[in-house]
Design a protein around this motif. Structure first.
Motif, PDB file in Angstrom:
ATOM      1  N   GLY A 173       0.820  -1.205   0.000  1.00 13.82           N
ATOM      2  CA  GLY A 173       0.000   0.000   0.000  1.00 13.82           C
ATOM      3  C   GLY A 173       0.853   1.254   0.000  1.00 13.82           C
ATOM      4  O   GLY A 173       1.864   1.328   0.704  1.00 13.82           O
ATOM      5  N   GLN A 175       0.523   5.882  -0.787  1.00 15.14           N
ATOM      6  CA  GLN A 175      -0.336   7.033  -1.056  1.00 15.14           C
ATOM      7  C   GLN A 175      -0.022   7.581  -2.439  1.00 15.14           C
ATOM      8  O   GLN A 175       1.147   7.711  -2.828  1.00 15.14           O
ATOM      9  CB  GLN A 175      -0.138   8.133  -0.013  1.00 15.14           C
ATOM     10  CG  GLN A 175      -1.067   9.324  -0.224  1.00 15.14           C
ATOM     11  CD  GLN A 175      -0.906  10.402   0.828  1.00 15.14           C
ATOM     12  OE1 GLN A 175      -0.075  10.293   1.725  1.00 15.14           O
ATOM     13  NE2 GLN A 175      -1.705  11.453   0.724  1.00 15.14           N
ATOM     14  N   LYS A 176      -1.056   7.916  -3.177  1.00 15.31           N
ATOM     15  CA  LYS A 176      -0.894   8.436  -4.537  1.00 15.31           C
ATOM     16  C   LYS A 176      -0.026   9.693  -4.555  1.00 15.31           C
ATOM     17  O   LYS A 176      -0.153  10.563  -3.695  1.00 15.31           O
ATOM     18  CB  LYS A 176      -2.258   8.788  -5.135  1.00 15.31           C
ATOM     19  CG  LYS A 176      -3.190   7.619  -5.368  1.00 15.31           C
ATOM     20  CD  LYS A 176      -4.535   8.118  -5.885  1.00 15.31           C
ATOM     21  CE  LYS A 176      -5.523   6.984  -6.079  1.00 15.31           C
ATOM     22  NZ  LYS A 176      -6.860   7.488  -6.502  1.00 15.31           N
ATOM     23  N   ASN A 198      -1.270  -1.099  -4.310  1.00 15.04           N
ATOM     24  CA  ASN A 198      -2.574  -0.488  -4.070  1.00 15.04           C
ATOM     25  C   ASN A 198      -2.335   0.964  -3.680  1.00 15.04           C
ATOM     26  O   ASN A 198      -1.659   1.239  -2.685  1.00 15.04           O
ATOM     27  CB  ASN A 198      -3.327  -1.211  -2.955  1.00 15.04           C
ATOM     28  CG  ASN A 198      -3.923  -2.527  -3.411  1.00 15.04           C
ATOM     29  OD1 ASN A 198      -3.745  -2.934  -4.562  1.00 15.04           O
ATOM     30  ND2 ASN A 198      -4.623  -3.213  -2.517  1.00 15.04           N
ATOM     31  N   ARG A 199      -2.881   1.886  -4.469  1.00 12.53           N
ATOM     32  CA  ARG A 199      -2.655   3.314  -4.252  1.00 12.53           C
ATOM     33  C   ARG A 199      -3.885   3.941  -3.604  1.00 12.53           C
ATOM     34  O   ARG A 199      -5.003   3.767  -4.088  1.00 12.53           O
ATOM     35  CB  ARG A 199      -2.327   4.007  -5.571  1.00 12.53           C
ATOM     36  CG  ARG A 199      -1.018   3.529  -6.206  1.00 12.53           C
ATOM     37  CD  ARG A 199      -0.816   4.131  -7.588  1.00 12.53           C
ATOM     38  NE  ARG A 199       0.498   3.835  -8.138  1.00 12.53           N
ATOM     39  CZ  ARG A 199       0.812   2.719  -8.779  1.00 12.53           C
ATOM     40  NH1 ARG A 199      -0.120   1.781  -8.954  1.00 12.53           N
ATOM     41  NH2 ARG A 199       2.038   2.524  -9.248  1.00 12.53           N
ATOM     42  N   TYR A 200      -3.653   4.705  -2.544  1.00  3.98           N
ATOM     43  CA  TYR A 200      -4.740   5.308  -1.770  1.00  3.98           C
ATOM     44  C   TYR A 200      -4.633   6.832  -1.820  1.00  3.98           C
ATOM     45  O   TYR A 200      -3.536   7.384  -1.920  1.00  3.98           O
ATOM     46  CB  TYR A 200      -4.684   4.823  -0.315  1.00  3.98           C
ATOM     47  CG  TYR A 200      -4.847   3.323  -0.191  1.00  3.98           C
ATOM     48  CD1 TYR A 200      -6.107   2.752  -0.055  1.00  3.98           C
ATOM     49  CD2 TYR A 200      -3.738   2.480  -0.240  1.00  3.98           C
ATOM     50  CE1 TYR A 200      -6.262   1.372   0.041  1.00  3.98           C
ATOM     51  CE2 TYR A 200      -3.880   1.102  -0.148  1.00  3.98           C
ATOM     52  CZ  TYR A 200      -5.144   0.554  -0.009  1.00  3.98           C
ATOM     53  OH  TYR A 200      -5.298  -0.815   0.078  1.00  3.98           O
ATOM     54  N   ASP A 201      -5.790   7.486  -1.723  1.00  2.20           N
ATOM     55  CA  ASP A 201      -5.812   8.952  -1.771  1.00  2.20           C
ATOM     56  C   ASP A 201      -5.101   9.564  -0.572  1.00  2.20           C
ATOM     57  O   ASP A 201      -4.435  10.596  -0.698  1.00  2.20           O
ATOM     58  CB  ASP A 201      -7.253   9.466  -1.823  1.00  2.20           C
ATOM     59  CG  ASP A 201      -7.926   9.179  -3.154  1.00  2.20           C
ATOM     60  OD1 ASP A 201      -7.209   9.066  -4.167  1.00  2.20           O
ATOM     61  OD2 ASP A 201      -9.164   9.057  -3.173  1.00  2.20           O
ATOM     62  N   ALA A 205      -5.851   5.565   4.871  1.00  2.00           N
ATOM     63  CA  ALA A 205      -6.523   4.450   4.197  1.00  2.00           C
ATOM     64  C   ALA A 205      -5.550   3.302   3.945  1.00  2.00           C
ATOM     65  O   ALA A 205      -5.919   2.121   4.054  1.00  2.00           O
ATOM     66  CB  ALA A 205      -7.136   4.924   2.884  1.00  2.00           C
ATOM     67  N   ALA A 206      -4.307   3.623   3.620  1.00  2.00           N
ATOM     68  CA  ALA A 206      -3.293   2.578   3.438  1.00  2.00           C
ATOM     69  C   ALA A 206      -2.998   1.883   4.760  1.00  2.00           C
ATOM     70  O   ALA A 206      -2.845   0.651   4.814  1.00  2.00           O
ATOM     71  CB  ALA A 206      -2.018   3.188   2.856  1.00  2.00           C
ATOM     72  N   ALA A 209      -5.778  -0.465   5.540  1.00  2.00           N
ATOM     73  CA  ALA A 209      -5.687  -1.663   4.699  1.00  2.00           C
ATOM     74  C   ALA A 209      -4.647  -2.634   5.252  1.00  2.00           C
ATOM     75  O   ALA A 209      -4.833  -3.859   5.192  1.00  2.00           O
ATOM     76  CB  ALA A 209      -5.334  -1.261   3.268  1.00  2.00           C
TER      77      ALA A 209
END
Length: 300
Positions: A173, A175-176, A198-201, A205-206, A209
Motif C-alpha cells: 500500500g 499514497q498516490k 494499491n494506491r490510496y488517496d 486508508a493505506a 488496509a
C-alpha cells in the motif's frame, strides 16, 4: 492575536474557522494593534517589523493560504477537538506569524493534485511534508530544506515479511503521488513487476488496509509510519541497513529505502516571497525555535 485559521471542507461548503485563541472582534483586534504600535513597544531583533511587512505587501501577503494534505500525522492533523496541529503547522506559525507578522491558514488538498492546485492559484504555497526532488522542481520552486525523512516499510508483526526481498509477490500500500509510491515502483521494477501496488488517496486508508490484511506492507515516510506504529501493537518496521547508512547518515534502526529533504513549495514566479521565507527559516533555526518545535514531535 492568534493569526492561524483552518479552511475545513464539509457537505460541499468551504467554511473558515479559527483554530484557537482569537479573542474579540476584528475591530477590537485592530484597536489593540493600533494601541500597541502607538505605545512604542520594542520589536524583537529577529522579527520582521510591521513597517517592513507593509512596504513589502506585494512580496509578503497579509494572509498566506497554505495547501496541505490533511491528515498526515504528525505533520498536519486535527486533534479530537478539531484543532489543526502538527510539525508543519507549528513551523508555519514560527515563520509566518512570528517572523513575517502575517496571518496564515491551511487549506486541505489531495496530495496527488496539490502542485497543479498551487499553480492554478488555489493557494500561495504548499506545506505538506513535501520531498524536494527533480520532478517536482520542474514545476515549482522550493525553500531551503527544513526536514530530513526516509522512505520505510511497515508490516504486521505476525506476518512472515522480515526483509526487503520478502516483499516479492506481495501487495503493498502507498499514497498516490508520493515519494513512497515512487520507492514502491522501484521495488516493483527490481522484482520484475512481481509486486502489486494499491494506491490510496490518503495515507490513513493505506494504514487501515494494512491492519485489515488487504495489503502486506506500507511504504511511506519514516516519521509518519512511526506515529502509526506507536499506536498499534501489531505493526512494526522492516529492519536492516539501507540508503541512510549508504549516505553516511545517523540512520534510524530500520531499513531506509531513500534519504529525502522536505521543502516549502512556491510557484516559480514567487521568488521574492520564497527568499523572505528562507530568511525566516534560517532565523528560527538559529534562534532555537526550530529545535523546540522538533523536540515536541520527534525524539533524537
Amino acid at each position: 492575536m492568534d493569526r492561524r485559521s483552518y479552511i475545513k471542507s464539509g457537505a460541499g461548503v468551504i467554511a473558515g474557522g479559527l483554530i484557537a485563541g482569537c479573542t474579540g472582534s476584528d475591530s477590537e483586534s485592530e484597536s489593540t494593534a493600533t494601541a500597541d504600535s502607538s505605545a512604542g513597544t520594542d520589536t524583537p531583533t529577529d522579527t520582521v517589523s510591521d513597517t517592513e511587512t507593509a512596504t513589502a505587501e506585494s512580496v509578503v501577503p497579509s494572509n498566506v493560504v497554505i495547501g496541505s494534505d490533511i491528515p498526515y500525522r504528525p505533520f498536519e492533523y486535527e486533534t479530537t477537538s478539531g484543532e489543526l496541529t502538527g510539525f508543519d503547522v507549528d513551523i508555519a506559525q514560527a515563520v509566518f506569524e512570528d517572523q513575517l507578522g502575517v496571518n496564515y491558514e491551511f487549506k486541505p488538498t489531495s496530495f496527488d493534485s496539490i502542485i497543479p492546485s498551487l499553480n492554478n492559484g488555489n493557494f500561495r504555497i504548499i506545506m505538506s511534508a513535501m520531498t524536494i526532488n527533480d520532478t517536482r522542481d520542474e514545476k515549482v520552486d522550493f525553500s531551503d530544506p527544513y526536514f530530513t525523512a526516509y522512505q520505510t516499510i511497515i508490516v504486521r508483526a505476525d506476518s512472515s515479511i522480515s526483509s526487503r526481498g520478502d516483499l516479492e509477490g506481495t501487495v503493498v500500500g502507498v499514497q498516490k503521488g508520493t515519494t513512497g509510491a515512487n520507492a514502491a515502483e522501484e521495488l516493483q521494477s527490481d522484482f520484475d513487476g512481481n509486486i502489486e501496488l494499491n494506491r490510496y488517496d490518503q495515507i490513513p486508508a493505506a494504514f487501515q488496509a494494512l491492519k485489515n490484511g488487504q495489503v502486506s506492507a506500507v511504504i511511506n515516510d519514516n516519521t509518519v509510519n512511526a506515529e502509526f506504529a506507536s499506536q498499534e501493537d501489531n505493526i512494526e518496521f522492516i529492519e536492516g541497513e539501507g540508503a541512510a547508512v549508504e549516505a553516511g547518515q545517523d540512520a534510524p534502526p530500520y531499513l531506509t529505502l531513500t534519504v529525502e529533504n522536505y521543502g516549502i513549495a512556491f510557484r516559480e514566479d514567487d521568488s521574492e516571497f520564497l527568499e523572505r521565507v528562507d530568511e525566516a527559516l534560517a532565523t528560527i533555526k538559529n534562534n532555537g525555535t526550530y529545535d523546540e518545535i522538533y523536540s515536541e514531535y520527534f525524539s533524537g
